[in-house]
Design an enzyme around this catalytic site. Sequence first.
Site, short mmCIF file in Angstrom:
data_model
loop_
_atom_site.label_atom_id
_atom_site.label_comp_id
_atom_site.label_asym_id
_atom_site.label_seq_id
_atom_site.Cartn_x
_atom_site.Cartn_y
_atom_site.Cartn_z
N SER A 74 0.83 -1.21 0.00
CA SER A 74 0.00 0.00 0.00
C SER A 74 0.86 1.27 0.00
CB SER A 74 -0.91 0.01 1.22
OG SER A 74 -1.69 -1.16 1.25
N1 SAM Z 1 -0.40 -4.40 3.97
C1 SAM Z 1 0.30 -5.02 2.89
C2 SAM Z 1 1.68 -4.46 2.69
O1 SAM Z 1 2.09 -3.57 3.43
O2 SAM Z 1 2.36 -4.95 1.80
C3 SAM Z 1 -0.47 -4.90 1.63
C4 SAM Z 1 -1.52 -5.91 1.55
S1 SAM Z 1 -2.24 -6.13 -0.02
C5 SAM Z 1 -2.96 -4.58 -0.38
C6 SAM Z 1 -3.62 -7.15 0.46
C7 SAM Z 1 -3.25 -8.55 0.81
O3 SAM Z 1 -4.42 -9.22 1.28
C8 SAM Z 1 -2.73 -9.37 -0.35
O4 SAM Z 1 -1.46 -9.88 -0.05
C9 SAM Z 1 -3.77 -10.50 -0.49
O5 SAM Z 1 -3.22 -11.74 -0.89
C10 SAM Z 1 -4.31 -10.56 0.92
N2 SAM Z 1 -5.62 -11.22 1.05
C11 SAM Z 1 -6.70 -11.19 0.24
N3 SAM Z 1 -7.69 -11.95 0.72
C12 SAM Z 1 -7.24 -12.48 1.89
C13 SAM Z 1 -7.79 -13.35 2.86
N4 SAM Z 1 -9.03 -13.85 2.79
N5 SAM Z 1 -7.02 -13.69 3.92
C14 SAM Z 1 -5.76 -13.20 4.05
N6 SAM Z 1 -5.18 -12.39 3.15
C15 SAM Z 1 -5.90 -12.02 2.10
#
Ligand code: SAM
Length: 224
Positions: A74
Amino acid sequence: MPDRFFRASPPKGMTFEEQRAWMVRTQLERWAVRDSRVLQAMGAVPRERFVPASERSSAYYDGALPIGEEQTISQPYVVAHMTELLALQGDETVLEIGTGSGYQTAVLAMLASQVFTVERIASLSQRAATILAELKIDNVHFLVGDGSLGWPEHAPYDAILVTCAAPKMPAPLLKQLSDGGRMVTPIGPRGYQDLVRVVRKGDAFEEERLSPVAFVPLIGEHGW
Ligand code: SAM
């Protein structure tokens, strides 16, 4: 008034440390991130370690970046803003849904007592765990699985941060919030959502809709 949507990159020739200080000044303080502990953590966590080598020179760019597996790290401002909304004092147990690169996780780890983080893509979780170990951050616990179910074994949580977007508030996460606990999560359709903060007061959940955001989808039983 400067345009918030003009996405600047740091001036050329700065070290990563200088770029980090520039990011705190021009992307966070300037846009009203005020919590001094959050600013300190954002000024300390080396974002360049969490992006792929091909993106390293853009690590302090004012936007999201690809991290592989069609996911993103993000924008620094969004990480700081969402963290600030949790109002962490240092003694909290925090649940994060969507470990991704582990960057947001590292920021939370500096501001809370314990962080439990759930990611559905194993390779991302493993990479994040390796980077945090290299940085000697040892108050984070990793789980690979469907974060829309939370991590009930360690509940309740004083704060929950969701870094992917669900069509509606995932019920298991509300259940795992402590009394007085805060949850910050994007809610809305694919592509654009509202950032929502929920504060639990006994059996009541006070909900506040904040700014518009665009997150990748929460894929799971209580997501998409
Ligand atoms: N906060 C993170 C960073 O600093 O890099 C960015 C996260 S990214 C925007 C969102 C993440 O949520 C992705 O890695 C995706 O695989 C994960 N995600 C999506 N659905 C999910 C779920 N049901 N459980 C866990 N993770 C999930």
